[in-house]
Design an enzyme around this catalytic site. Sequence first.
Site, PDB file in Angstrom:
ATOM      1  N   GLN A  17       0.800  -1.226   0.000  1.00 57.98           N
ATOM      2  CA  GLN A  17       0.000   0.000   0.000  1.00 57.98           C
ATOM      3  C   GLN A  17       0.830   1.273   0.000  1.00 57.98           C
ATOM      4  OE1 GLN A  17      -2.704  -1.686   3.333  1.00 57.98           O
ATOM      5  NE2 GLN A  17      -4.015  -0.332   2.146  1.00 57.98           N
ATOM      6  N   ARG A  74       3.759  -0.118  12.949  1.00 58.86           N
ATOM      7  CA  ARG A  74       3.461  -1.430  12.383  1.00 58.86           C
ATOM      8  C   ARG A  74       3.548  -1.350  10.865  1.00 58.86           C
ATOM      9  NH1 ARG A  74      -2.126  -3.862  11.130  1.00 58.86           N
ATOM     10  NH2 ARG A  74      -1.550  -5.935  10.386  1.00 58.86           N
ATOM     11  N   HIS A 118       0.894  -9.275   4.664  1.00 55.35           N
ATOM     12  CA  HIS A 118      -0.233  -8.348   4.509  1.00 55.35           C
ATOM     13  C   HIS A 118      -0.651  -8.361   3.040  1.00 55.35           C
ATOM     14  CE1 HIS A 118      -2.268  -4.704   6.504  1.00 55.35           C
ATOM     15  NE2 HIS A 118      -2.865  -4.867   5.346  1.00 55.35           N
ATOM     16  N   GLU A 163      -5.290 -10.295   8.812  1.00 52.11           N
ATOM     17  CA  GLU A 163      -6.659 -10.528   8.359  1.00 52.11           C
ATOM     18  C   GLU A 163      -6.814 -11.720   7.407  1.00 52.11           C
ATOM     19  OE1 GLU A 163      -8.475  -6.933   6.929  1.00 52.11           O
ATOM     20  OE2 GLU A 163      -8.261  -5.981   8.874  1.00 52.11           O
ATOM     21  N   ASN A 298      -8.246  -5.567  14.220  1.00 55.06           N
ATOM     22  CA  ASN A 298      -8.495  -4.483  13.262  1.00 55.06           C
ATOM     23  C   ASN A 298      -9.998  -4.228  13.256  1.00 55.06           C
ATOM     24  OD1 ASN A 298      -5.813  -4.760  12.702  1.00 55.06           O
ATOM     25  ND2 ASN A 298      -6.071  -5.446  10.581  1.00 55.06           N
ATOM     26  N   TYR A 300     -13.179  -1.566  12.227  1.00 54.88           N
ATOM     27  CA  TYR A 300     -13.652  -0.409  11.473  1.00 54.88           C
ATOM     28  C   TYR A 300     -15.120  -0.106  11.731  1.00 54.88           C
ATOM     29  CZ  TYR A 300      -9.139  -0.366   9.322  1.00 54.88           C
ATOM     30  OH  TYR A 300      -7.775  -0.295   9.129  1.00 54.88           O
ATOM     31  N   GLU A 364      -5.389  -1.927  14.030  1.00 55.84           N
ATOM     32  CA  GLU A 364      -5.893  -0.992  13.017  1.00 55.84           C
ATOM     33  C   GLU A 364      -7.240  -0.430  13.449  1.00 55.84           C
ATOM     34  OE1 GLU A 364      -6.169  -2.327   8.953  1.00 55.84           O
ATOM     35  OE2 GLU A 364      -4.320  -3.466   9.124  1.00 55.84           O
ATOM     36  N   GLU A 417      -5.556   1.927  -1.377  1.00 53.81           N
ATOM     37  CA  GLU A 417      -6.627   1.285  -0.635  1.00 53.81           C
ATOM     38  C   GLU A 417      -7.233   0.130  -1.424  1.00 53.81           C
ATOM     39  OE1 GLU A 417      -7.549   1.055   2.330  1.00 53.81           O
ATOM     40  OE2 GLU A 417      -9.262  -0.201   1.792  1.00 53.81           O
ATOM     41  N   TRP A 418      -6.365  -0.838  -1.790  1.00 56.17           N
ATOM     42  CA  TRP A 418      -6.791  -2.071  -2.445  1.00 56.17           C
ATOM     43  C   TRP A 418      -7.698  -1.843  -3.636  1.00 56.17           C
ATOM     44  CZ3 TRP A 418      -3.018  -4.827  -0.990  1.00 56.17           C
ATOM     45  CH2 TRP A 418      -2.525  -4.760   0.315  1.00 56.17           C
TER      46      TRP A 418
HETATM   47  N1  8P5 Z   1     -17.998  -3.252   5.495  1.00 54.64           N
HETATM   48  N2  8P5 Z   1     -16.915  -3.482   5.801  1.00 54.64           N
HETATM   49  N3  8P5 Z   1     -15.856  -3.728   5.936  1.00 54.64           N
HETATM   50  C1  8P5 Z   1     -14.951  -3.891   6.992  1.00 54.64           C
HETATM   51  C2  8P5 Z   1     -13.574  -4.052   6.438  1.00 54.64           C
HETATM   52  C3  8P5 Z   1     -13.445  -5.250   5.561  1.00 54.64           C
HETATM   53  C4  8P5 Z   1     -12.104  -5.791   5.710  1.00 54.64           C
HETATM   54  N4  8P5 Z   1     -11.055  -4.828   5.341  1.00 54.64           N
HETATM   55  C5  8P5 Z   1     -10.236  -4.359   6.266  1.00 54.64           C
HETATM   56  O1  8P5 Z   1     -10.360  -4.608   7.438  1.00 54.64           O
HETATM   57  C6  8P5 Z   1      -9.050  -3.533   5.779  1.00 54.64           C
HETATM   58  C7  8P5 Z   1      -7.887  -3.555   6.626  1.00 54.64           C
HETATM   59  C8  8P5 Z   1      -6.538  -3.832   5.982  1.00 54.64           C
HETATM   60  O2  8P5 Z   1      -5.640  -4.442   6.896  1.00 54.64           O
HETATM   61  C9  8P5 Z   1      -5.882  -2.547   5.446  1.00 54.64           C
HETATM   62  O3  8P5 Z   1      -4.814  -2.897   4.594  1.00 54.64           O
HETATM   63  C10 8P5 Z   1      -6.927  -1.688   4.729  1.00 54.64           C
HETATM   64  O4  8P5 Z   1      -6.315  -0.573   4.104  1.00 54.64           O
HETATM   65  C11 8P5 Z   1      -7.935  -1.230   5.781  1.00 54.64           C
HETATM   66  C12 8P5 Z   1      -8.965  -0.254   5.203  1.00 54.64           C
HETATM   67  O5  8P5 Z   1      -9.769  -0.933   4.262  1.00 54.64           O
HETATM   68  C13 8P5 Z   1      -8.627  -2.396   6.427  1.00 54.64           C
END
Ligand code: 8P5
Length: 456
Positions: A17, A74, A118, A163, A298, A300, A364, A417-418
């Site tokens: 990322q 991290r 990751h 994750e 983690n 959110y 996270e 962001e993926w």
């Molecule tokens: N509805 N809903 N969704 C909840 C989240 C779905 C799973 N995605 C994560 O937890 C990713 C984690 C990742 O480590 C990081 O690399 C990502 O940048 C963050 C932000 O996206 C989070």
Amino acid sequence: MIFPEDFVWGAATASYQIEGAVKEDGRGQSIWDTFSHTPGNVADGDTGDVACDHYHRYKDDIGLMRELGLAAYRFSIAWPRIQPDGEGSINPRGLAFYDKLVDELLAAEISPYVTLYHWDLPQGLEDRGGWANRDTAYRFADYAQAVHERLGDRVSDWATLNEPWVSAFLGYGNGVHAPGRRDPAYAMRSAHHLLLGHGLAARRLREGGAQRIMLVVNSAPVLTPAQVNDPSAVPDEADAAVVHRIHALLTRQFLDPAVYGTYPEEVIEAAERNGGTGHIQDGDLALINAPIDLVGVNYYNPCVVEAGPGLPADAAWPGSEDVKFATADAPTTAMGWPIVPDGLSRLLVRLSQDYPQVGLMVTENGAAFDDVLEHGRVHDAQRVAYLDGHLREVWRAIEAGADLRGYLVWSLLDNFEWAEGYRRRFGIVHVDYGTQTRVPKDSALWYRGVIGRNGL
Ligand SMILES: N=[N+]=NCCCCNC(=O)[C@@H]1[C@H]2[C@H](O)[C@@H](O)[C@H](O)[C@@H](CO)[C@@H]12
């Protein structure tokens, strides 16, 4: 609200990322290089080719971390930098980058927290089946051992996986993430092999003298819509069954094997309906159940469910076929995720009760908002409010008895962001991807104050 004296304040990132330099110093291709370069997979056709150019700018970025007063950082190691094809000889130039990164962090009096995986699996391993292939678990353990042998004298905190639920069910289940495969049986196999890799790697790390080992999971309190704003709401029988099952599939699928060496029955049932359980060999759960010190959480947003028509078959994850993923009566972030701060304390208290043997760390927590850089500032009041609200819940969880060791904000920098590419900004530091200029947002300045006061 003052936090414990030894509470660890930090920030988190991940290799694909932020690093860029995807062809530099012998780095091999990862599944995210392949996936992001495949048209249609990532918003705006974005890739991690350059990202935040952290590979070349890490010293300045560490200077930023020091100015913010971070105690911990991290980051993840790109496996393809260490073993370009995923196995065999070690690429010395790849390992040298992380060696320098760790030394620079220590010189800045910042503790390095290493995530070994990751999501950027070497493409060569994916060509041989990826996480659906049991052998990948053993290759991961070899890689983990090689990295620890080089960095273990200076790095005390090790996370094996980030994750595994996302790696398995978004990577091999609905294909939203790399490698973009859509096969529920492959997803179930991959989840198991990721866990096996965790267990095997954790044993190698412990044998090598690692001080603290953790498994990092994306987790959430699973709630009905009524429970989101009313914890006393009592779901009906059908909704209660769905809540129980989704909690088992989202969180217990990974923490029960790691902490107790058992699978919830819901996982076995989901596997039996999706390709069978032939991939679960005798002795695997004992291998997965390697002693760990911490669970990295983690968080959110909560997972809001009720009994009802499930997602379309190609989006559902095994076991969620009759589950309606509902919306919460709450404001949302730029990702459309509901903002429910007390979901974090409800989750942390639940995990501390279910897994009292291990400590917890929020590895996270953060939010994307549509930030605007104007006159050299980003007034991200929504992000300050999000972080403030969630940190108050971390404090409440500690007061309720949870063994919370620290909090790492996601993320230090705006980054790739993926599947959303660069259109979503999670950083407390703004990145202008055209000039690579970093500008601390108001949330970074606020966070610096929280760290300085050790509280709110
Ligand atoms: N509805 N809903 N969704 C909840 C989240 C779905 C799973 N995605 C994560 O937890 C990713 C984690 C990742 O480590 C990081 O690399 C990502 O940048 C963050 C932000 O996206 C989070």
